[in-house]
Design an enzyme around this catalytic site. Sequence first.
Site, PDB file in Angstrom:
ATOM      1  N   ASN A 232       3.366 -11.409  -0.813  1.00  0.00           N
ATOM      2  CA  ASN A 232       3.682  -9.997  -0.606  1.00  0.00           C
ATOM      3  C   ASN A 232       3.789  -9.731   0.902  1.00  0.00           C
ATOM      4  O   ASN A 232       2.901 -10.133   1.646  1.00  0.00           O
ATOM      5  CB  ASN A 232       2.562  -9.123  -1.190  1.00  0.00           C
ATOM      6  CG  ASN A 232       2.968  -7.661  -1.335  1.00  0.00           C
ATOM      7  OD1 ASN A 232       3.654  -7.119  -0.485  1.00  0.00           O
ATOM      8  ND2 ASN A 232       2.527  -7.038  -2.408  1.00  0.00           N
TER       9      ASN A 232
ATOM     10  N   HIS B 109       5.468  -4.488 -19.518  1.00  0.00           N
ATOM     11  CA  HIS B 109       5.867  -3.073 -19.464  1.00  0.00           C
ATOM     12  C   HIS B 109       7.205  -2.801 -20.147  1.00  0.00           C
ATOM     13  O   HIS B 109       7.868  -1.799 -19.854  1.00  0.00           O
ATOM     14  CB  HIS B 109       5.888  -2.587 -18.002  1.00  0.00           C
ATOM     15  CG  HIS B 109       4.532  -2.620 -17.367  1.00  0.00           C
ATOM     16  ND1 HIS B 109       4.353  -2.574 -16.014  1.00  0.00           N
ATOM     17  CD2 HIS B 109       3.296  -2.731 -17.898  1.00  0.00           C
ATOM     18  CE1 HIS B 109       3.056  -2.634 -15.737  1.00  0.00           C
ATOM     19  NE2 HIS B 109       2.393  -2.724 -16.858  1.00  0.00           N
TER      20      HIS B 109
HETATM   21  N1  APR Z   1       8.987  -9.702  -1.995  1.00  0.00           N
HETATM   22  C1  APR Z   1       7.693  -9.629  -2.424  1.00  0.00           C
HETATM   23  N2  APR Z   1       7.011  -8.457  -2.500  1.00  0.00           N
HETATM   24  C2  APR Z   1       7.646  -7.335  -2.111  1.00  0.00           C
HETATM   25  C3  APR Z   1       8.979  -7.341  -1.635  1.00  0.00           C
HETATM   26  C4  APR Z   1       9.651  -8.602  -1.597  1.00  0.00           C
HETATM   27  N3  APR Z   1      10.905  -8.698  -1.185  1.00  0.00           N
HETATM   28  N4  APR Z   1       9.341  -6.061  -1.318  1.00  0.00           N
HETATM   29  C5  APR Z   1       8.253  -5.278  -1.591  1.00  0.00           C
HETATM   30  N5  APR Z   1       7.236  -6.049  -2.056  1.00  0.00           N
HETATM   31  C6  APR Z   1       5.918  -5.610  -2.510  1.00  0.00           C
HETATM   32  C7  APR Z   1       5.401  -4.325  -1.891  1.00  0.00           C
HETATM   33  O1  APR Z   1       4.703  -4.588  -0.684  1.00  0.00           O
HETATM   34  C8  APR Z   1       4.482  -3.787  -2.978  1.00  0.00           C
HETATM   35  O2  APR Z   1       3.155  -4.276  -2.803  1.00  0.00           O
HETATM   36  O3  APR Z   1       6.033  -5.332  -3.888  1.00  0.00           O
HETATM   37  C9  APR Z   1       5.064  -4.376  -4.270  1.00  0.00           C
HETATM   38  C10 APR Z   1       5.729  -3.356  -5.190  1.00  0.00           C
HETATM   39  O4  APR Z   1       4.717  -2.499  -5.655  1.00  0.00           O
HETATM   40  P1  APR Z   1       5.077  -1.334  -6.696  1.00  0.00           P
HETATM   41  O5  APR Z   1       6.285  -0.629  -6.237  1.00  0.00           O
HETATM   42  O6  APR Z   1       3.826  -0.562  -6.900  1.00  0.00           O
HETATM   43  O7  APR Z   1       5.493  -2.125  -8.027  1.00  0.00           O
HETATM   44  P2  APR Z   1       4.549  -2.784  -9.137  1.00  0.00           P
HETATM   45  O8  APR Z   1       3.300  -3.333  -8.539  1.00  0.00           O
HETATM   46  O9  APR Z   1       5.372  -3.687  -9.927  1.00  0.00           O
HETATM   47  O10 APR Z   1       4.185  -1.493 -10.024  1.00  0.00           O
HETATM   48  C11 APR Z   1       3.448  -1.695 -11.200  1.00  0.00           C
HETATM   49  O11 APR Z   1       3.837   0.569 -11.871  1.00  0.00           O
HETATM   50  O12 APR Z   1       5.322   2.269 -11.831  1.00  0.00           O
HETATM   51  C12 APR Z   1       4.720   1.350 -12.652  1.00  0.00           C
HETATM   52  O13 APR Z   1       5.489   0.393 -14.656  1.00  0.00           O
HETATM   53  C13 APR Z   1       5.730   0.409 -13.291  1.00  0.00           C
HETATM   54  O14 APR Z   1       5.580  -1.979 -13.586  1.00  0.00           O
HETATM   55  C14 APR Z   1       5.382  -0.932 -12.668  1.00  0.00           C
HETATM   56  C15 APR Z   1       3.936  -0.781 -12.296  1.00  0.00           C
END
Ligand code: APR
Length: 255
Positions: free
Chosen positions: A226, A129
């Site tokens: 997660n 990304h």
């Molecule tokens: N350790 C592991 N996982 C965690 C932690 C932690 N400390 N804290 C939160 N999480 C988990 C949450 O439970 C959630 O499932 O991380 C995940 C974050 O999810 P999102 O916020 O949706 O992020 P991501 O999956 O990377 O989003 C994908 O969406 O907005 C776009 O381009 C952006 O790259 C991003 C893509």
Amino acid sequence: MAASPTPDLGPLRQRLAAAAAQPGGVAVLTGAGMSAESGIPTFRDAMSGLWARFDPAQLASEDGFRADPGRVWTWYAERRDGVRQAEPNAGHLALGAFHRRHPGVLTLVTQNVDDLHQRAGVPETIRLHGDILADQWLGPCRKSPGCATAQAEAGEPPRCRDCGNLVRPGVVWFGEMLPEGALEAAQRAVDRCRVLLVVGTSGAVWPAAGLAGRARRAGAQVAIVNPHESEIDGDAHHVLRGTAAGLLPALLEGV
Ligand code: APR
């Protein structure tokens, strides 16, 4: 809420040890949760997530940028400061150490636009990304093709002196294509790995989310790290309820 019991990491550590004997044996896909313990907000966590507080259509799309370039540039400038002040956490460092111990074994694929994996010792990280610290032109420069964004006239955002073209952050916005070759490289990595670790992603965004199922179909063991349920838990053989900085050191140290 009762703390979830520490998952039994034994079986997966054995699989990782076996996979570490093979070039490309281990692939890792990370999302925003990987950097949460470094103080960088995730996107979809309730309340704290960026999309719980900001409108992605306004801030993470070309239309939103064209509608109000100053607002979007300022928002990214704040996020850039946050990334520069952040430090890799124990999870990033455990992956970096594993990479140093087993050259050629780990392929690290990230959805994150920060540089914490690179700073933790994995400069080859595949960015799906983009890179929040990079600049790029909004469109092709009409007057002087090939001119560098560094030559842009200062401003929020900076713009081309000759044609007024705007500078934008080097991230992939909604509706945009992934960087050339990044997805293909990630797909090759999950096709040949024996273990795929999926760390800190909700699995809400494709095509990144599809990598877990693809790895499973290719015969790899898929493990999710997660603290909460994700949309791709069903693709996993191992679901480890815990955090990146809490579980990755325990999972990788000594392997
Ligand atoms: N350790 C592991 N996982 C965690 C932690 C932690 N400390 N804290 C939160 N999480 C988990 C949450 O439970 C959630 O499932 O991380 C995940 C974050 O999810 P999102 O916020 O949706 O992020 P991501 O999956 O990377 O989003 C994908 O969406 O907005 C776009 O381009 C952006 O790259 C991003 C893509």
